[in-house]
Design an enzyme around this catalytic site. Structure first.
Site, PDB file in Angstrom:
ATOM      1  N   GLU A 208      29.608 -13.065  18.238  1.00 43.83           N
ATOM      2  CA  GLU A 208      31.010 -12.985  17.271  1.00 43.83           C
ATOM      3  C   GLU A 208      31.993 -11.792  17.625  1.00 43.83           C
ATOM      4  OE1 GLU A 208      29.826 -13.655  13.330  1.00 43.83           O
ATOM      5  OE2 GLU A 208      29.181 -15.751  13.575  1.00 43.83           O
ATOM      6  N   GLU A 292      26.377 -21.785  16.325  1.00 39.58           N
ATOM      7  CA  GLU A 292      25.837 -21.532  15.049  1.00 39.58           C
ATOM      8  C   GLU A 292      26.612 -22.067  13.837  1.00 39.58           C
ATOM      9  OE1 GLU A 292      25.283 -17.187  14.265  1.00 39.58           O
ATOM     10  OE2 GLU A 292      25.936 -17.186  12.268  1.00 39.58           O
TER      11      GLU A 292
END
Length: 819
Positions: A208, A292
């Site tokens: 991320e 995810e």
């Protein structure tokens, strides 16, 4: 993990309460198989007792349909520390939990396991240790991820392993992750995997934090030149499909990346109703992953999980689905304490709980395998309507067996599905398994239903709303039968001299929240082993809050005790003991509700208090002779009701009076980059031993606010909430011999029902079971009539948060401290 998570909890669901699973449970699922009795009826051999709510939907399962290959369904261990306590579980419970997670034909049967490449820094629910704290010093036995991968492989040799970094030690690139240093660091990690006989199948970049196309090209080249050409690179483990867009413009980048992975493709902590990818991503022809998802409660997230696994493929052609996380093997004060597919918060008791998420996942993983192919023309929405539910069909590499997974989370009634099997697929017996996602009864999860015998490749099935069904020609599925022991507190006194561990490992129950505390051979003249803080400089952080290193241990119910330890500073700075530690803010993990005894090498000492907002207060301070470095000293902090006493080398140096924190864990801490050693930990009960007496306030462990009657009302029906503790009569509760909790002397804590969400209130005492409560040693208060826990709605911590009853889940919003 997404960097702006909100703390989940509250009755076993996230703070954003999606009540999909609270609807009234449907009528029991019923199937009856009947032979065809006329030419007209020959097309269907299944009759059902429930009348369909609408016209039947015809579904053809066609083995000649095109479709992408399944890469797998699984979960993340990491991001971070969420699996920490699992390795400390006793047998047989540890093996039981691992079986539920990974063993085929038993539970979640995960096909993908993604692990954090530890970086000595907090990455949501703790910090995981690096294999290379300092440049060139590699230890391949640190942490627990190697162990977890070994255990997963032992149960399922076909499970695919994925590695990904969240944070990293600060020496890498002088703080720049996108550097040659990080590539070398990942190569060292892969070499470590080899020493554990583990083959890593997929490798990502930086979780991320965007992506750097040049870095991925260099990583591909490095992997190929070091013999890791079989490893597939996943990019970019961020949000959206920008990496796929770039590969269309950059052929070298396209050659470097084998899988595109995006996070929360259906929306962050959403219902996972709509899950598109992008036309560019699909046009690359490369596998696409929802790399995810989740961040939801292990029970409450089940409806979203059921939708997402199917709809990721239907909407976006995604062939990999990874839930965050695998398990919440952390104590209830740690953020995200009930997320995953299971909860395991008490290694000392062996207690654990397998969630509905595990059974929803198993409805796909036990009926498919990586390499099976989706059948595009045999997948879609029931009747073309998303609200009716979805279905996906996959065929085995043998081109005969198939499975179809159906979810009806949003359906309003029963629906008949008429199946036709064609294209070379087996027309033999069809086995049916189902999970009632709207039920809270584990007997309704992963149920074997009556088999169906197709007639001429045709059969029918009536599906009820709120279910997941798997129909299959395969066998070998099953539901594990291991049962958890009851919860219990970690008893005092507690002690550890750290001599019983291998060097490089973590001491039992110690949960690193920042930095890395691991077992080493003692220095400074101490024999045996010690715990050392290993991080020598600020890491490359993942969270926005940049805490100094610390680690926690113990039971949230610990109240009055002395925590004592030998401490040796290796360099200038401070070390500290933590007492009564409970909730911390995961976006600023340095901000924990706790007391601290901090001592510097120069001899300055202080007793401090902090809270989740970072409001540090100095309660007492002073100076003693310099402690220096390389010399051992004993520190102790005694917490006896409101009296806090600090001692150094056996001599009391000061005390303070403060009643803000009444119970919680102990811990070690240091300044940033300060290496220090700790030995001979003891936690000894003192004073009254924590007996609060029959009357007094009741504090929420997660909020540190008191159980409070709204507006100090004494009227029947006045609701109960949490509020700042103020000593008012509306916060003084008496535990009676009749199992009542009374306030004002004549009003009882009462709930009007026995179902999840029933609001707590006060009523005139009448002796009813809805006014009787069991106060348990683990901090829970359980309704005698309902069997449910007293709970703060949504894991709220703010003044006015509602108090209710909810299924017990071990969350800190269900733990209460008397006195």
């Amino acid at each position: 993990m997404f960097g702006i998570r909100r703390n989940p909890g509250g009755g076993g669901v996230g703070r954003v309460r999606r009540r999909l699973w609270r609807r009234t449970a449907p009528l029991p699922h019923r199937l009856a198989v009947a032979a065809a009795c006329s030419a007209v009826a020959a097309a269907s051999v299944l009759t059902v007792s429930a009348s369909p709510a609408q016209a039947a939907t015809a579904i053809t399962i066609n083995g000649t349909s095109g479709g992408r290959a399944l890469d797998g369904i699984g979960a993340v261990s990491g991001g971070g520390g969420n699996s920490r306590l699992l390795i400390d579980y006793p047998e047989p419970q540890r093996s039981d939990i691992l079986d539920y997670l990974f063993k085929p034909g038993y539970g979640a049967a995960m096909q993908l396991l993604k692990v954090e490449i530890g970086g000595d820094t907090n990455s949501t629910s703790g910090a995981e240790p690096s294999h290379e704290h300092v440049r060139g010093s590699v230890n391949c036995n640190r942490g627990y991820e190697w162990w977890l991968m070994e255990q997963a492989k032992a149960r399922n040799p076909n499970i695919n392993l994925v590695g990904l970094a969240w944070g990293a030690p600060g020496w890498i690139g002088n703080g720049n992750f996108w550097s040659q240093d990080s590539i070398d660091y990942l190569l060292a990690w892969l070499n470590c995997a080899g020493t554990h006989n583990l083959t890593i199948n997929y490798l990502g970049g930086w979780n991320e934090k965007g992506y750097n196309t040049g870095w991925y090209k260099n990583l591909r080249s490095a992997l190929d030149s070091h013999g890791y050409n079989a490893i597939k690179i996943v990019a970019s483990d961020d949000f959206g499909w920008g990496a796929a867009d770039d590969t269309l413009r950059d052929p070298a980048f396209a050659n470097a990346v084998q899988v595109f992975g995006s996070h929360y493709v259906c929306g962050y902590r959403s219902a996972q109703s709509s899950c598109p990818s992008s036309s560019n991503a699909i046009s690359t022809g490369k596998p696409l992953w929802a790399s995810e998802n989740g961040s939801d409660d292990y029970n409450g997230g089940a409806p979203a999980l059921a939708r997402g696994i199917n709809r990721d493929y239907i909407d976006g052609k995604m062939t990999g689905y990874i839930n965050w996380p695998v398990i919440a093997a952390i104590t209830p004060n740690i953020p995200w304490a009930t997320t995953g597919v299971a909860v395991a918060q008490q290694p000392w008791s062996g207690n654990y709980s397998i969630g509905k998420n595990a059974w929803v996942m198993g409805q796909t993983t036990q009926f498919t395998a990586p390499g099976w192919r989706y059948l595009d023309s045999s997948s879609g929405y029931i009747g073309g309507n998303r609200n009716n539910g979805s279905y996906v069909s996959l065929k085995s590499p043998n081109n005969s067996d198939y499975s179809t997974i159906i979810e009806t989370q949003d359906a309003s009634g029963a629906q008949q599905l008429d199946f036709t099997v064609t294209g070379g697929l087996s027309t033999g017996a069809v086995h049916v398994w189902s999970t009632n996602v709207r039920s809270n009864n584990s007997a309704d999860f992963f149920v074997r239903n009556s088999d169906i015998t197709p007639n001429g490749g045709r059969f029918s099935l009536t599906v009820q709303p709120g279910y997941v069904y798997s129909i299959t020609t395969t066998t070998g599925q099953g539901k594990g039968t291991a049962v958890s022991p009851a919860q219990s507190t970690l008893k005092l006194p507690y002690a550890d001299n750290f001599d019983g561990y291998a060097v490089g490992r973590e001491a039992k129950y110690l949960m690193d929240q920042q930095g890395s505390f691991e077992v080493v051979g003692c220095g400074g003249g101490h024999t045996g082993n010690c715990v050392r803080q290993m991080s020598e400089q600020a890491p490359i952080y993942w969270t926005s809050g940049h805490a100094d290193p610390y680690t926690l241990l113990g039971d949230l119910s610990w109240r009055n005790y002395t925590v004592s330890s030998d401490v040796m500073l290796e360099k200038a700075g401070y070390a500290q003991l933590i007492g009564r530690g409970n909730t911390y803010n995961h976006q600023g993990p340095q901000n924990e509700n706790a007391y601290y005894l901090r001592v510097t090498d120069g001899g300055a000492w202080s007793i401090l208090s902090n809270n989740t907002s970072g409001n540090w207060r100095t309660l007492a301070s002073g100076n003693v002779a310099a402690l220096g470095t390389g010399r051992w000293h004993n520190l102790s902090l005694t917490l006896n009701n409101s009296t806090l006493t600090a001692a150094i080398d056996g001599s009391t140096v000061g005390s303070a009076s403060d009643s803000t924190w009444v119970a919680g864990q102990i811990g070690y801490g240091t300044g940033q980059g300060v290496t220090a050693q700790f030995d001979n930990l003891t936690v000894t009960p003192v004073g009254t031993g924590g007996d609060p007496g029959p009357t007094g306030p009741i504090r929420g462990a997660g909020s540190n606010r008191c159980l409070d009657v709204n507006g100090a009302s004494q009227a029947d029906g006045a609701v109960v909430q949490i509020w700042d503790c103020n000593g008012g009569a509306n916060q003084q509760w008496t535990a009676t011999s009749s199992n009542q909790l009374t306030v004002y002397g004549n009003k009882c804590l009462d709930v009007p029902g026995t179902s999840n969400g029933s609001r707590a209130r006060i009523m005139s005492c009448n002796g009813g079971s809805n006014q009787q409560w069991r106060i348990n040693s683990d901090g829970t208060i359980v309704g005698v009539g309902s069997g449910l826990c007293l709970d703060v709605n949504g894991a709220g911590t703010a003044n006015g948060s509602a108090v209710q009853i909810w299924t017990c889940n071990g969350g800190s919003n269900q733990q209460w401290i008397r006195g």
